[in-house]
Design an enzyme around this catalytic site. Structure first.
Site, PDB file in Angstrom:
ATOM      1  N   LYS A  83      11.077   6.394 -45.971  1.00 44.32           N
ATOM      2  CA  LYS A  83      10.763   6.838 -47.325  1.00 44.32           C
ATOM      3  C   LYS A  83      11.728   6.207 -48.328  1.00 44.32           C
ATOM      4  O   LYS A  83      11.306   5.649 -49.342  1.00 44.32           O
ATOM      5  CB  LYS A  83      10.843   8.365 -47.383  1.00 44.32           C
ATOM      6  CG  LYS A  83      10.153   8.977 -48.571  1.00 44.32           C
ATOM      7  CD  LYS A  83      10.260  10.497 -48.539  1.00 44.32           C
ATOM      8  CE  LYS A  83       9.367  11.113 -47.474  1.00 44.32           C
ATOM      9  NZ  LYS A  83       9.675  12.521 -47.226  1.00 44.32           N
ATOM     10  N   ARG A 117      14.493  15.261 -50.228  1.00 45.80           N
ATOM     11  CA  ARG A 117      13.418  14.904 -49.302  1.00 45.80           C
ATOM     12  C   ARG A 117      13.938  14.232 -48.052  1.00 45.80           C
ATOM     13  O   ARG A 117      14.712  13.282 -48.115  1.00 45.80           O
ATOM     14  CB  ARG A 117      12.441  13.940 -49.989  1.00 45.80           C
ATOM     15  CG  ARG A 117      12.077  14.342 -51.388  1.00 45.80           C
ATOM     16  CD  ARG A 117      11.349  13.223 -52.110  1.00 45.80           C
ATOM     17  NE  ARG A 117      10.057  12.895 -51.496  1.00 45.80           N
ATOM     18  CZ  ARG A 117       9.303  11.881 -51.907  1.00 45.80           C
ATOM     19  NH1 ARG A 117       9.726  11.077 -52.877  1.00 45.80           N
ATOM     20  NH2 ARG A 117       8.157  11.651 -51.326  1.00 45.80           N
ATOM     21  N   GLY A 121       5.239  15.691 -42.044  1.00 47.06           N
ATOM     22  CA  GLY A 121       5.325  17.146 -42.093  1.00 47.06           C
ATOM     23  C   GLY A 121       6.298  17.767 -41.107  1.00 47.06           C
ATOM     24  O   GLY A 121       6.381  18.981 -40.997  1.00 47.06           O
ATOM     25  N   MET A 132       9.708  17.345 -40.929  1.00 48.56           N
ATOM     26  CA  MET A 132      11.004  17.747 -41.463  1.00 48.56           C
ATOM     27  C   MET A 132      10.812  18.305 -42.868  1.00 48.56           C
ATOM     28  O   MET A 132       9.706  18.535 -43.295  1.00 48.56           O
ATOM     29  CB  MET A 132      11.962  16.581 -41.411  1.00 48.56           C
ATOM     30  CG  MET A 132      12.361  16.285 -39.970  1.00 48.56           C
ATOM     31  SD  MET A 132      13.498  14.942 -39.865  1.00 48.56           S
ATOM     32  CE  MET A 132      12.574  13.675 -40.633  1.00 48.56           C
ATOM     33  N   ARG A 169       4.095   3.816 -47.614  1.00 46.45           N
ATOM     34  CA  ARG A 169       4.507   3.306 -46.307  1.00 46.45           C
ATOM     35  C   ARG A 169       3.305   2.578 -45.714  1.00 46.45           C
ATOM     36  O   ARG A 169       2.172   2.805 -46.136  1.00 46.45           O
ATOM     37  CB  ARG A 169       4.947   4.436 -45.382  1.00 46.45           C
ATOM     38  CG  ARG A 169       3.816   5.350 -45.017  1.00 46.45           C
ATOM     39  CD  ARG A 169       4.243   6.547 -44.204  1.00 46.45           C
ATOM     40  NE  ARG A 169       3.225   7.569 -44.392  1.00 46.45           N
ATOM     41  CZ  ARG A 169       3.438   8.872 -44.431  1.00 46.45           C
ATOM     42  NH1 ARG A 169       4.649   9.341 -44.288  1.00 46.45           N
ATOM     43  NH2 ARG A 169       2.459   9.712 -44.603  1.00 46.45           N
ATOM     44  N   HIS A 225      -2.990  17.619 -42.457  1.00 43.85           N
ATOM     45  CA  HIS A 225      -2.049  17.603 -41.338  1.00 43.85           C
ATOM     46  C   HIS A 225      -2.761  17.285 -40.018  1.00 43.85           C
ATOM     47  O   HIS A 225      -2.333  16.423 -39.251  1.00 43.85           O
ATOM     48  CB  HIS A 225      -1.353  18.971 -41.251  1.00 43.85           C
ATOM     49  CG  HIS A 225      -0.446  19.099 -40.075  1.00 43.85           C
ATOM     50  ND1 HIS A 225      -0.849  19.651 -38.881  1.00 43.85           N
ATOM     51  CD2 HIS A 225       0.830  18.714 -39.892  1.00 43.85           C
ATOM     52  CE1 HIS A 225       0.156  19.611 -38.032  1.00 43.85           C
ATOM     53  NE2 HIS A 225       1.191  19.057 -38.617  1.00 43.85           N
ATOM     54  N   SER A 264       7.568  -9.296  -5.268  1.00 46.62           N
ATOM     55  CA  SER A 264       6.794  -8.455  -6.167  1.00 46.62           C
ATOM     56  C   SER A 264       7.537  -7.134  -6.282  1.00 46.62           C
ATOM     57  O   SER A 264       7.793  -6.465  -5.276  1.00 46.62           O
ATOM     58  CB  SER A 264       5.384  -8.241  -5.615  1.00 46.62           C
ATOM     59  OG  SER A 264       4.659  -7.398  -6.476  1.00 46.62           O
ATOM     60  N   CYS A 318       4.201  -4.952  -9.346  1.00 40.55           N
ATOM     61  CA  CYS A 318       2.938  -4.319  -8.996  1.00 40.55           C
ATOM     62  C   CYS A 318       3.019  -2.801  -9.015  1.00 40.55           C
ATOM     63  O   CYS A 318       2.131  -2.122  -8.545  1.00 40.55           O
ATOM     64  CB  CYS A 318       2.445  -4.808  -7.642  1.00 40.55           C
ATOM     65  SG  CYS A 318       3.537  -4.390  -6.289  1.00 40.55           S
ATOM     66  N   TYR A 322       4.190 -12.761 -13.537  1.00 42.21           N
ATOM     67  CA  TYR A 322       2.976 -11.992 -13.818  1.00 42.21           C
ATOM     68  C   TYR A 322       3.237 -10.495 -13.686  1.00 42.21           C
ATOM     69  O   TYR A 322       4.218 -10.074 -13.088  1.00 42.21           O
ATOM     70  CB  TYR A 322       1.829 -12.403 -12.876  1.00 42.21           C
ATOM     71  CG  TYR A 322       2.061 -12.038 -11.433  1.00 42.21           C
ATOM     72  CD1 TYR A 322       1.704 -10.771 -10.953  1.00 42.21           C
ATOM     73  CD2 TYR A 322       2.626 -12.934 -10.530  1.00 42.21           C
ATOM     74  CE1 TYR A 322       1.929 -10.414  -9.637  1.00 42.21           C
ATOM     75  CE2 TYR A 322       2.850 -12.589  -9.215  1.00 42.21           C
ATOM     76  CZ  TYR A 322       2.505 -11.321  -8.772  1.00 42.21           C
ATOM     77  OH  TYR A 322       2.739 -10.970  -7.478  1.00 42.21           O
TER      78      TYR A 322
HETATM   79  P1  ADP Z   1       6.730  14.526 -46.598  1.00 44.36           P
HETATM   80  O1  ADP Z   1       7.625  13.591 -45.901  1.00 44.36           O
HETATM   81  O2  ADP Z   1       6.424  15.742 -45.813  1.00 44.36           O
HETATM   82  O3  ADP Z   1       5.519  13.844 -47.150  1.00 44.36           O
HETATM   83  P2  ADP Z   1       7.890  14.387 -49.199  1.00 44.36           P
HETATM   84  O4  ADP Z   1       9.338  14.221 -49.287  1.00 44.36           O
HETATM   85  O5  ADP Z   1       7.066  13.195 -49.408  1.00 44.36           O
HETATM   86  O6  ADP Z   1       7.541  15.098 -47.837  1.00 44.36           O
HETATM   87  O7  ADP Z   1       7.504  15.481 -50.252  1.00 44.36           O
HETATM   88  C1  ADP Z   1       6.259  16.077 -50.240  1.00 44.36           C
HETATM   89  C2  ADP Z   1       5.614  15.977 -51.607  1.00 44.36           C
HETATM   90  O8  ADP Z   1       6.457  16.534 -52.597  1.00 44.36           O
HETATM   91  C3  ADP Z   1       5.373  14.577 -52.083  1.00 44.36           C
HETATM   92  O9  ADP Z   1       4.173  14.068 -51.642  1.00 44.36           O
HETATM   93  C4  ADP Z   1       5.308  14.769 -53.569  1.00 44.36           C
HETATM   94  O10 ADP Z   1       3.996  15.118 -53.942  1.00 44.36           O
HETATM   95  C5  ADP Z   1       6.239  15.902 -53.814  1.00 44.36           C
HETATM   96  N1  ADP Z   1       7.473  15.385 -54.368  1.00 44.36           N
HETATM   97  C6  ADP Z   1       8.564  14.959 -53.715  1.00 44.36           C
HETATM   98  N2  ADP Z   1       9.506  14.551 -54.577  1.00 44.36           N
HETATM   99  C7  ADP Z   1       8.995  14.713 -55.817  1.00 44.36           C
HETATM  100  C8  ADP Z   1       9.472  14.455 -57.124  1.00 44.36           C
HETATM  101  N3  ADP Z   1      10.681  13.950 -57.346  1.00 44.36           N
HETATM  102  N4  ADP Z   1       8.661  14.749 -58.153  1.00 44.36           N
HETATM  103  C9  ADP Z   1       7.437  15.257 -57.941  1.00 44.36           C
HETATM  104  N5  ADP Z   1       6.937  15.541 -56.750  1.00 44.36           N
HETATM  105  C10 ADP Z   1       7.699  15.262 -55.675  1.00 44.36           C
HETATM  106 MG    MG Z   2       5.447  12.465 -48.391  1.00 43.81          MG
HETATM  107 MG    MG Z   3       6.159  17.737 -46.214  1.00 40.81          MG
END
Ligand code: ADP
Ligand code: MG
Ligand code: MG
Length: 877
Positions: A22, A91, A100, A102, A333, A449, A761, A829, A849
Site C-alpha cells: 500500500k 492504515r 481485510g 489487518m 495495486r 470480502h 532420480s 520423481c 528433468y
Molecule cells: P484495507 O487494506 O483493508 O483496504 P485501507 O487502509 O485501504 O484498508 O482502508 C480502508 C478504506 O478506508 C480505504 O479504502 C478508504 O476508502 C478509507 N481510507 C483510508 N485512508 C483514508 C483517508 N486518508 N481518507 C479517506 N478515506 C480513507
Molecule cells: Mg484498501
Molecule cells: Mg480494511
C-alpha cells in the site's frame, strides 16, 4: 541510524519489502502526479522490531513527530486542533496484499472539541462531523481497544431501525457517539482517549499487532505468505466521502478481474466512508453510473485508471474517494484475478504491446493453470436453477449448504463437502471458507470480502445472489418460487457463470483439459493458454516426464506433453490375480520352487512393459524395480491369525501365516524393501530386468532405463548392476542403469554412487521422510497443523521441497555426482515434481528433468518455463 519513516514523495513501487504494497504504491502514485492525499509510511522494519522487542525502535517517535509536523504544515492544520483539525487515517499494509486481514483506523484526531471544528470547517455540516466521530470510536474501539465490534453494530442497528445510516440526523449521531463512549468505558474501564497524539500512537501499535491477529496468521498460512515480514503503517491525511451526496467512495478495477475483459468495473457509494462499499451496508451502484452523478470526477478517474494500467502494465485495482466533487486516490495495486483472467490479460497485454511474451509467461502461474483444469458442470440433463448471482471465482462446487463458519469446519472435518452460505462474509469466516468447497453470498459485489478472498484462494464463489433470503439463525435460505434450502441440503454452485442449482449437478472436463487432450483451442481462453504454453515450452531448460505405470496413463501423459516416463512403478504388476504368484514366491521351499514362481511372473511383467513402451513411442521410460516390502502383497496378519485361531484355516493358510509373521516388520518404511529385496531374494531383480529387456526387444525404438530404489551405498548398487548388465548384454539390449537418491547416505556419498549409476532420480518423498525423520502417514495427521501454526515450516515439506535441508542434500548429490560422471542424468520423481515452487528449485539445482503425475504435467511445463524466464524462484504465486 535506520530510517523508519518515508514520506510518500520518497518512496516508489519497488520498495514493497520496506513500505508494504500500500505504502509503496501510494508513493508511486504521488510521484506520478496523481491526486493522493499527503502522508507518510512507517516501515515494516519498525514493525518487526516492535514485534520482536515489544517496543517501538528508538528514534521512531521522533521521526514520526517530524513527519507529522511536515504534514501539518503542508495541510495548514494541526492534528486534532480544536477549531480546524487535521484528521488522519492509520492504515496497515504488508508486502503481500492481505485484504481485510489487518487493521485500519480512520478519522484519528477527533474528540469532543475538534468535532465542532470539523463541522465548522465543513460549512456547518454537523451531521458529517458526528458521523466521522462515531466511526472513529467504532473503529478505534474495535481494533485498538479490542472491543467486540458487534456491540457498536448493535447500538447502530437499534438506532437506525429500518432506516439507512444516511438517514440518521446530526443529533442522533451525536447521541450515538455518547452511546459508543459508554461502550468503551464499560468494556475497558477507561474513557475513549481524547488526545489526538495518543490516538495516533495507540493506533500505530494496534496496526503492528494486527500482523499477528489469528485471522491474519491463518490467511498467511493459506496463501503461503512468510510469517516474519511484519506490516508497514501508512498515515494519510483524511479526505471525506461522507460529506453529502456530492461525495462518496468507491473501488474499481481497470479490467474485469473475473474474466479479464476490458471495460469499466467497480462499485460506488454516495455519502460514505472507508469500508462502507465492501461491507455491503447499503447497495452500491455500478461505477458507470458515476458518470451521471459527477462527470468530471468520472472522466478523471477513467483517465487515471488508463494511466495506471499503462504504468503498471497490468490490471490494477484502486480505491478512491470523492470529496465534494474532488477526486482522491487512496490505493492501487496490481489486482488479484481469477485464473482465466490471468491468462487472458497476459495475452491481451502482449497484443497491446505493453508486455512481451516472456513476461506474459511469468504473469500466470502453475496454480492458476491447475485451476483451469478443474471440471465444470455438464450442460446436459436436468438443471434446477435456483438463482443467479455474480460469478466471483470460478469452478464447479457441489456440497451441503451450511450457514456458519463453525459448521463448515465441523462437517468438512467429518469428510463432508460443504458450501458456505452467508448473507455476506467477513474476515471471521475465513476458516469456514477454507473448509468449504464453495462460497455463496446473497450480498456484496465482485469486490466484496467473499469475492476477493475466494479468488485469492482459488475457491469457487458466487456472490451477491440477491434473490436469496439467507437466515443464519434458522440455518436456511429461501429462493424465488418458494424454494427453501436448509442446512445439509445439497446445492451446486457454478463460480464461472454465477449459477446456483438445487441438488447435485454432474461435472465434466474443462475445456483446457480437452485442449491438452488434443482438441483444437475452442475459445479465447484456451487460445491464450495455448500461446503461453508454447512459449513456456520454448523457454524452459528442464525436461518434463511423467509418473505413470500403465499404458493409459502413459498415453495421457504424452498428450499432456510428457517427454518420457520418469517413474514407472512395478509394484502394481504384483497385485490382483498375480498375488498368488507372489505368495508362491514367498512360500517357495527351495530354489527351484522360487524360480518357478519367478518364471510365471516374468511373461506377465513383459507384457506390461510392452504396453508402456508402445504408448511412449520411443521416449525414455525409467522403470523402478520393485520397491515395497513383500509382505504388502500377502494377506493381512490379523485376518489370517483370526482365521487360523477359529480353526477354519487350510494348511496353506497356516504356512502363509508363518511367512507373514516371519516377514512382519516394526517399521516397514525402513525395512526389507527396495534394493535390499533385490539382494536378499535371488532372481527377483533378474526376472524384472529380463522382462524389461525382452519387452524392449519386442518394441522397436523402446528406451528403457532401469532404476534401483532405496540405495544407500554404492556396494548395493554395484551388486545389482553387475547382474543387470549381464542380462542386458545377453539380450543385446541397451539400457541406462541408474539409481534413486532417496536416502541421505546416498546423497552424501553421491560421488561414489555415481561410479555405478548412469542417472540419479531424486525420490524426494522418501528423502524428505528420512531427512526429517518423519513417517509421513503418522506425522501429517498428528502434529503438522501445530508445526504450521508454530512456523516450524510455512508449508508441509511433503508438498513443497524443503530447500534448506532436503534441497541441500539434492545439491550435494548433484555436485558430487557430476564430478564423478559429468554426463550423469538427473531428475526428480517425488510428488514435488509437480509442485510449482519445487520445480523452480529443480531448475536452479541444475536437474535435467522433473517427473510428476500426468495431470500435473502442464503445470510443471509452465513453471519450468517461468523458472527459466524469471530466474527468481521466490514468488510462484
Ligand atoms: P484495507 O487494506 O483493508 O483496504 P485501507 O487502509 O485501504 O484498508 O482502508 C480502508 C478504506 O478506508 C480505504 O479504502 C478508504 O476508502 C478509507 N481510507 C483510508 N485512508 C483514508 C483517508 N486518508 N481518507 C479517506 N478515506 C480513507
Ligand atoms: Mg484498501
Ligand atoms: Mg480494511
Amino acid at each position: 541510524m535506520a530510517k523508519y519513516v518515508y514520506d510518500f514523495t520518497e518512496g516508489n513501487k519497488d520498495l514493497k519489502d520496506l513500505l508494504g504494497g500500500k505504502g509503496a504504491n501510494l508513493a508511486e502514485m504521488t510521484n506520478l502526479g496523481l491526486p493522493v492525499p499527503p502522508g507518510f509510511t512507517i516501515t515494516s522494519q519498525a514493525c518487526r522490531h516492535y514485534l520482536a522487542e515489544g517496543s517501538v525502535p528508538d528514534g521512531l517517535e521522533a521521526e514520526v513527530a517530524e513527519h507529522l509536523l511536515a504534514l501539518e504544515s503542508a495541510m495548514g492544520k494541526k492534528l486534532g486542533q480544536a477549531d480546524d483539525p487535521l484528521l488522519v487515517s492509520v492504515r496497515s499494509g504488508a508486502k503481500f496484499s492481505m485484504p481485510g486481514m489487518m487493521e485500519t483506523v480512520l478519522n484519528i484526531g477527533l474528540n469532543d472539541e475538534s468535532v465542532h471544528g470539523l463541522a465548522k470547517q465543513a460549512g456547518g455540516n454537523d451531521r458529517f462531523a458526528w458521523d466521522s466521530y462515531r466511526r472513529l470510536i467504532q473503529m478505534f474501539g474495535k481494533t485498538v481497544q479490542g472491543i467486540d465490534g458487534e456491540l457498536f453494530e448493535h447500538a447502530l442497528e437499534s438506532l437506525k431501525g429500518s432506516r439507512q445510516d444516511t438517514d440518521l440526523s446530526a443529533e442522533e449521531l451525536q447521541r450515538l457517539v455518547e452511546t459508543y463512549k459508554g461502550i468503551v468505558r464499560e468494556q475497558t474501564g477507561e474513557d475513549f482517549p481524547a488526545d489526538p497524539r495518543e490516538q495516533l500512537r495507540l493506533a500505530v501499535m494496534a496496526v503492528f499487532d494486527s500482523w499477528n491477529a489469528p485471522r491474519a496468521v491463518l490467511y498467511r498460512r493459506q496463501e503461503r505468505i512468510p510469517t516474519d515480514l511484519g506490516t508497514a503503517v501508512n498515515i494519510v491525511a483524511m479526505v471525506f466521502g461522507n460529506l453529502g451526496e456530492d461525495s462518496g467512495t468507491g473501488v474499481a478495477f481497470t479490467r474485469d478481474p473475473g474474466s479479464g475483459h476490458q471495460g469499466i468495473y467497480g462499485d460506488y457509494l454516495q455519502n460514505a466512508q472507508g469500508e462502507d462499499v465492501v461491507a455491503g451496508i447499503r447497495n452500491t451502484i455500478p461505477l458507470q453510473e458515476l458518470e451521471r452523478l459527477d462527470k468530471n470526477s468520472y472522466d478523471e478517474l477513467l483517465q487515471i485508471m488508463e494511466k495506471l494500467e499503462n504504468h503498471y502494465r497490468d490490471l490494477c485495482d484502486i480505491e478512491f474517494t470523492i470529496e465534494r466533487g474532488k477526486l482522491w486516490m487512496l490505493q492501487t495495486r496490481v489486482g488479484k484475478r481469477t485464473a482465466a483472467a490471468a491468462f487472458r490479460i497476459a495475452t491481451q497485454l502482449v497484443d497491446q504491446g505493453l508486455i512481451t511474451l516472456d513476461e506474459a509467461v511469468t504473469r500466470v502461474s502453475g496454480d492458476q493453470l491447475a485451476q483451469l483444469m478443474f471440471p465444470r458442470f455438464s450442460t446436459e440433463g436436468e438443471r434446477k436453477l435456483i438463482t443467479k448471482g455474480m460469478n466471483a471465482s470460478p469452478g464447479a462446487a457441489v456440497g451441503k449448504a451450511v450457514f456458519s463458519s463453525e459448521r463448515a469446519v465441523e462437517l468438512a472435518a467429518a469428510g463432508e463437502d460443504v458450501i458456505l452460505v452467508r448473507r455476506e462474509t467477513n474476515p471471521d469466516d475465513l476458516a469456514g471458507m477454507i473448509a468449504a468447497r464453495g462460497v455463496l453470498t446473497s450480498r456484496g459485489g465482485k469486490t466484496s470480502h467473499a469475492a476477493v478472498v475466494a479468488r485469492g484462494m482459488g475457491k469457487t464463489c458466487v456472490c451477491g445472489a440477491e434473490e436469496l433470503e439467507v437466515s443464519t439463525a434458522e440455518r436456511r435460505f429461501t429462493a424465488p418460487g418458494g424454494i427453501t434450502v436448509g442446512e445439509g441440503d445439497i446445492i451446486s454452485v457454478d463460480g464461472t457463470t454465477g449459477e446456483v442449482f438445487l441438488g447435485e449437478m454432474p461435472v465434466v472436463d474443462s475445456a483446457v483439459v480437452e485442449y491438452f487432450e488434443g482438441s483444437e483451442p475452442a475459445d479465447e481462453l484456451v487460445r491464450a493458454v495455448d500461446r503461453i504454453m508454447r512459449h513456456a515450452d520454448a523457454a524452459r531448460r528442464l525436461g518434463v516426464r511423467a509418473n505413470a505405470d500403465n499404458p493409459e496413463d502413459a498415453a495421457r501423459a504424452v498428450r499432456f506433453g510428457a517427454e518420457g516416463i520418469g517413474l514407472c512403478r512395478t509394484e502394481h504388476m504384483f497385485l490382483g490375480d498375480r498375488r498368488q504368484l507372489v505368495e508362491d514366491l514367498v512360500l517357495a521351499a527351495d530354489a527351484d520352487e522360487r524360480q518357478a514362481a519367478l518364471d510365471a511372473l516374468e511373461p506377465l511383467q513383459k507384457s506390461d512393459f510392452i504396453g508402456i513402451f508402445e504408448a511412449m513411442d520411443g521416449r525414455p521410460v525409467t522403470i523402478r524395480l520393485i520397491d515395497p516390502p513383500l509382505h504388502e502383497f500377502l494377506p493381512d496378519l490379523v485376518e489370517l491369525s483370526v482365521k487360523v485361531a477359529k480353526g477354519d484355516a487350510s494348511d496353506k493358510d497356516r504356512t502363509l501365516l508363518a511367512a507373514v509373521k516371519r516377514l512382519h516388520e516394526q517399521n516397514p518404511m525402513l525395512g526389507l524393501r527396495g534394493v535390499r529385496l533385490g539382494l536378499v531374494i535371488p532372481g527377483l531383480f533378474a526376472m524384472q530386468v529380463r522382462a524389461i529387456a525382452d519387452a524392449a526387444r519386442a518394441v522397436p525404438g523402446a528406451r528403457p532405463e532401469i532404476m534401483i530404489p532405496l540405495v544407500a551405498a554404492v556396494q548395493e548398487l554395484e551388486a545389482v548392476r553387475e547382474e543387470a548388465v549381464a542380462i542386458l548384454a545377453e539380450d543385446g539390449v541397451d539400457a541406462l542403469i541408474g539409481t534413486m537418491i532417496e536416502t541421505p547416505r546416498a546423497a552424501l556419498t553421491a560421488g561414489q554412487v555415481a561410479e555405478a549409476a548412469q542417472f540419479f532420480s531424486f525420490g524426494t518423498n522418501d528423502l524428505t521422510q528420512m531427512t526429517w525423520g518423519f513417517s509421513r502417514d503418522d506425522v501429517e495427521a498428528s502434529f503438522f497443523s501445530r508445526y504450521l501454526e508454530m512456523g516450524v515450516f510455512g508449508v508441509s515439506p511433503f508438498e513443497t521441497l524443503d530447500r534448506d535441508g532436503v534441497g541441500r542434500l539434492v545439491r550435494i548429490a548433484v555436485e558430487e555426482g557430476r564430478k564423478t560422471r559429468p554426463d550423469l542424468k538427473l531428475g526428480i520423481c517425488g510428488e514435488h515434481g509437480g509442485d510449482p515452487e519445487s520445480v523452480h528449485f529443480c531448475h536452479e539445482a541444475g536437474l535435467d528433468y522433473v517427473s510428476c503425475s500426468p495431470f500435473r504435467i502442464p503445470v510443471a511445463r509452465l513453471e519450468a518455463g517461468r523458472a527459466a524466464l524469471t530466474g527468481d524462484s521466490s514468488d510462484t504465486r
